[in-house]
Scaffold this active site. Structure first.
Site, PDB file in Angstrom:
ATOM      1  N   ARG A 145      -8.662 -12.319  10.615  1.00  0.00           N
ATOM      2  CA  ARG A 145      -8.702 -10.992  11.227  1.00  0.00           C
ATOM      3  C   ARG A 145      -9.963 -10.226  10.851  1.00  0.00           C
ATOM      4  O   ARG A 145     -10.497  -9.454  11.655  1.00  0.00           O
ATOM      5  CB  ARG A 145      -7.471 -10.183  10.824  1.00  0.00           C
ATOM      6  CG  ARG A 145      -6.278 -10.646  11.604  1.00  0.00           C
ATOM      7  CD  ARG A 145      -5.095  -9.749  11.421  1.00  0.00           C
ATOM      8  NE  ARG A 145      -3.997 -10.295  12.221  1.00  0.00           N
ATOM      9  CZ  ARG A 145      -2.800  -9.784  12.289  1.00  0.00           C
ATOM     10  NH1 ARG A 145      -2.522  -8.697  11.580  1.00  0.00           N
ATOM     11  NH2 ARG A 145      -1.871 -10.322  13.046  1.00  0.00           N
TER      12      ARG A 145
ATOM     13  N   SER B  12      -2.396  -4.882   4.692  1.00  0.00           N
ATOM     14  CA  SER B  12      -1.088  -4.286   4.482  1.00  0.00           C
ATOM     15  C   SER B  12      -0.804  -4.297   2.992  1.00  0.00           C
ATOM     16  O   SER B  12      -1.167  -5.245   2.299  1.00  0.00           O
ATOM     17  CB  SER B  12      -0.082  -5.153   5.236  1.00  0.00           C
ATOM     18  OG  SER B  12       1.220  -4.805   4.873  1.00  0.00           O
TER      19      SER B  12
ATOM     20  N   ARG C 220      -4.094 -13.827  15.870  1.00  0.00           N
ATOM     21  CA  ARG C 220      -2.783 -14.305  15.412  1.00  0.00           C
ATOM     22  C   ARG C 220      -2.755 -15.825  15.537  1.00  0.00           C
ATOM     23  O   ARG C 220      -2.755 -16.357  16.642  1.00  0.00           O
ATOM     24  CB  ARG C 220      -1.667 -13.676  16.237  1.00  0.00           C
ATOM     25  CG  ARG C 220      -0.275 -13.879  15.644  1.00  0.00           C
ATOM     26  CD  ARG C 220       0.791 -13.196  16.468  1.00  0.00           C
ATOM     27  NE  ARG C 220       0.702 -11.744  16.437  1.00  0.00           N
ATOM     28  CZ  ARG C 220       1.172 -10.984  15.443  1.00  0.00           C
ATOM     29  NH1 ARG C 220       1.757 -11.543  14.409  1.00  0.00           N
ATOM     30  NH2 ARG C 220       1.070  -9.685  15.485  1.00  0.00           N
TER      31      ARG C 220
ATOM     32  N   GLU D  79      -3.964  -4.151  13.305  1.00  0.00           N
ATOM     33  CA  GLU D  79      -3.658  -4.369  11.891  1.00  0.00           C
ATOM     34  C   GLU D  79      -4.637  -5.331  11.208  1.00  0.00           C
ATOM     35  O   GLU D  79      -4.949  -6.399  11.721  1.00  0.00           O
ATOM     36  CB  GLU D  79      -2.242  -4.920  11.740  1.00  0.00           C
ATOM     37  CG  GLU D  79      -1.845  -5.075  10.279  1.00  0.00           C
ATOM     38  CD  GLU D  79      -0.441  -5.638  10.116  1.00  0.00           C
ATOM     39  OE1 GLU D  79       0.324  -5.642  11.097  1.00  0.00           O
ATOM     40  OE2 GLU D  79      -0.133  -6.106   9.002  1.00  0.00           O
TER      41      GLU D  79
ATOM     42  N   ARG E 247       2.109 -19.671   9.251  1.00  0.00           N
ATOM     43  CA  ARG E 247       3.140 -18.874   9.930  1.00  0.00           C
ATOM     44  C   ARG E 247       3.410 -19.427  11.320  1.00  0.00           C
ATOM     45  O   ARG E 247       2.485 -19.716  12.072  1.00  0.00           O
ATOM     46  CB  ARG E 247       2.694 -17.413  10.031  1.00  0.00           C
ATOM     47  CG  ARG E 247       2.400 -16.843   8.651  1.00  0.00           C
ATOM     48  CD  ARG E 247       2.058 -15.368   8.701  1.00  0.00           C
ATOM     49  NE  ARG E 247       1.776 -14.883   7.340  1.00  0.00           N
ATOM     50  CZ  ARG E 247       1.513 -13.623   7.041  1.00  0.00           C
ATOM     51  NH1 ARG E 247       1.493 -12.704   7.991  1.00  0.00           N
ATOM     52  NH2 ARG E 247       1.293 -13.262   5.797  1.00  0.00           N
TER      53      ARG E 247
END
Length: 421
Positions: A390, A352, A277, A349, A262
């Site tokens: 994460r 998801s 991130r 977060e 990403r």
RNA sequence: GGAAGCGUGGCCGAGUGGUUGAAGGCGCACGACUCGAAAUCGUGUAAGGCGCAAGCCUUCGGAGGUUCGAAUCCUCUCGCUUCCGCCA
């Protein structure tokens, strides 16, 4: 074979105009539904003319088949045929310029009724679990001290937000992966490896932008119709593209493990420090193809599986029902699990899971054959099993013991039985 | 990367300019036979668009072209298979 497939069904848009408009507005999408419907009207009108001409053309061809007719009316029919050909060329050009598909592609999936309205801050906590720790060392400081992570050399080799995991932390990542893999296979998911690059069609069909340079979060391969995947969800969606699946074979439950690439443009800041991130991380993803009437139930099951993992890892979390304005185009509803960070003193977060209803399936032409023989667009769902970078942050923050890091009990079997590192 | 061959319905597989939207088979659905099942027999069965309907239109990997007419001929393109080259 490949039919024109739309993100949303034009018929559905026509019959539920207000709902579609509202969902798009709730999600914050700029789409002019009225203009879209007008374009569809124009398309229908031209199609009507085209079909009439084609019918006549087919009729002439049929007449020409007999030698008799050829002698009697040959030149007359041929002349008429030629005229039709010219007219058709003209009308077919009009149709192409109408670009209904392009307009339809911009309409996002509608949201389910229980999705909260508003933006990021309006998401609703539906459950909280575990006891919060109140203090911990920043995960990056802790890991750097132990020589477990090397961002500086990541920068040297690839650029900012690339990193090397080293030693026990790299082994711990593998342990989390192995634990999660056993867990998900035990739940009946079919584990598979996936291509780490996909074609533009699969990328867009899944709801990701392949190479529209500015907004795109994906890395595209220069000179090829290929992009690096941002999640295994993408190849797992493409897996059944253009297929018709027997009702009796559903639900299909898959799990895919892959690196996720990403760009994460413009996301530098306080809460994106370290491993939270990054441009590349590993993730184990679950993916379900199911009957339309079962997707809501499946969504809850995916969530329950995710929760089970954080409870076994004993990491405090809460579950959030994501507000419409924070949903992507494909999702009809999304739950996030956020863990409690004792460093930032807030929830962050971790996983998801989304119910994409028929949006991805319509786009990639994935259908179910009902017992009655009818075909119908099926539903797809995706959910994180573990996102490794994460998860490491969450473990690093929650399992510190002085200089050492306790190995969570469920991971110890995958760390040669070590209780701390 | 070079050469050759191939790409047809849920699947397999016929079809090389004019009732071919497409034979045959498998699968599936319904029916008959059976106490029931298997086997057998019969009937049906591509998807999509427009239309109240009758019906009309589109689609034989994709995009163009030739023709009055294309699954069928031509060009390009994508994919697959085989052979060669290269290589983990």
């Amino acid at each position: 074979m490949v039919q024109l497939m739309y993100m949303l069904d034009i018929k559905y848009i026509r019959e539920n105009t207000d709902k579609v408009k509202k969902s798009a507005a709730d999600k914050g999408y700029q789409v002019d539904i009225d203009k879209l419907l007008a374009a569809d009207d124009a398309r229908k009108k031209v199609m009507g003319q085209i079909e009439k001409l084609r019918a006549e053309r087919n009729d002439i061809a049929k007449q020409m088949k007999t030698a008799d007719a050829m002698k009697k009316f040959g030149s007359e029919l041929v002349d008429r045929g030629k005229a039709i050909k010219e007219n058709l060329a003209h009308l077919e050009l009009q149709l192409r310029e109408n670009d209904l598909d392009g307009r339809l592609a911009k309409v996002p999936n509608i949201t389910l009724p229980d999705v909260p309205l508003g933006g990021e801050d309006d998401s609703v906590e539906i459950k909280a679990w575990g006891t919060h720790k109140t203090q911990a060392m920043d995960h990056l400081d802790f890991a750097t001290k132990r020589d477990w992570v090397d961002f500086e050399r990541g920068v040297k080799v690839a650029g900012a937000k690339f990193y090397f995991l080293k030693g026990d932390l790299a082994l711990l990542e593998n342990a989390i992966y192995q634990y999660a893999l056993q867990k998900i296979v035990g739940k009946g998911f079919n584990f598979m490896t996936v291509p780490h690059m996909v074609s533009g069609r699969i990328m867009t069909g899944t709801g990701f932008a392949p190479r529209s340079s500015k907004q795109s979060d994906e890395y595209a391969i220069d000179g090829e119709d290929l992009s690096l995947i941002a999640t295994a969800e993408i190849p797992l969606t493409g897996y059944h593209a253009d297929e018709i699946i027997d009702e009796s074979d559903l639900p299909l439950m898959y799990a895919g493990y892959s690196p996720c690439y990403r760009k994460e443009a413009g996301t530098y800041g306080k809460f994106t420090r370290g491993l939270f991130r990054v441009h590349q991380f590993n993730k184990l993803e679950m993916y379900i193809y199911c009957l339309p009437e079962e997707s809501t139930k499946m969504h809850e099951q995916i969530l329950a599986t995710e929760e089970e993992i954080w409870q076994e890892l004993n990491i405090p979390y809460h579950v959030v029902n994501i507000a419409a304005g924070d949903l992507g185009a494909p999702a009809a509803k999304k739950y996030d699990i956020e863990y409690w960070s004792p460093v930032d003193n807030k929830y962050r977060e971790l996983t998801s899971c989304s119910n994409c209803t028929d949006y991805q399936a319509r786009n990639l032409n994935i259908r179910v054959r009902r017992k009655s023989g009818n075909t119908e667009i099926l539903h797809t769902l995706n959910g994180t099993v573990v996102s490794l970078a994460r998860t490491l942050v969450a473990v690093l923050e929650n399992y510190q013991a002085g200089e050492k890091l306790i190995v969570p009990e469920v991971l110890q079997p995958y760390m040669n039985g070590k209780k701390e590192i």
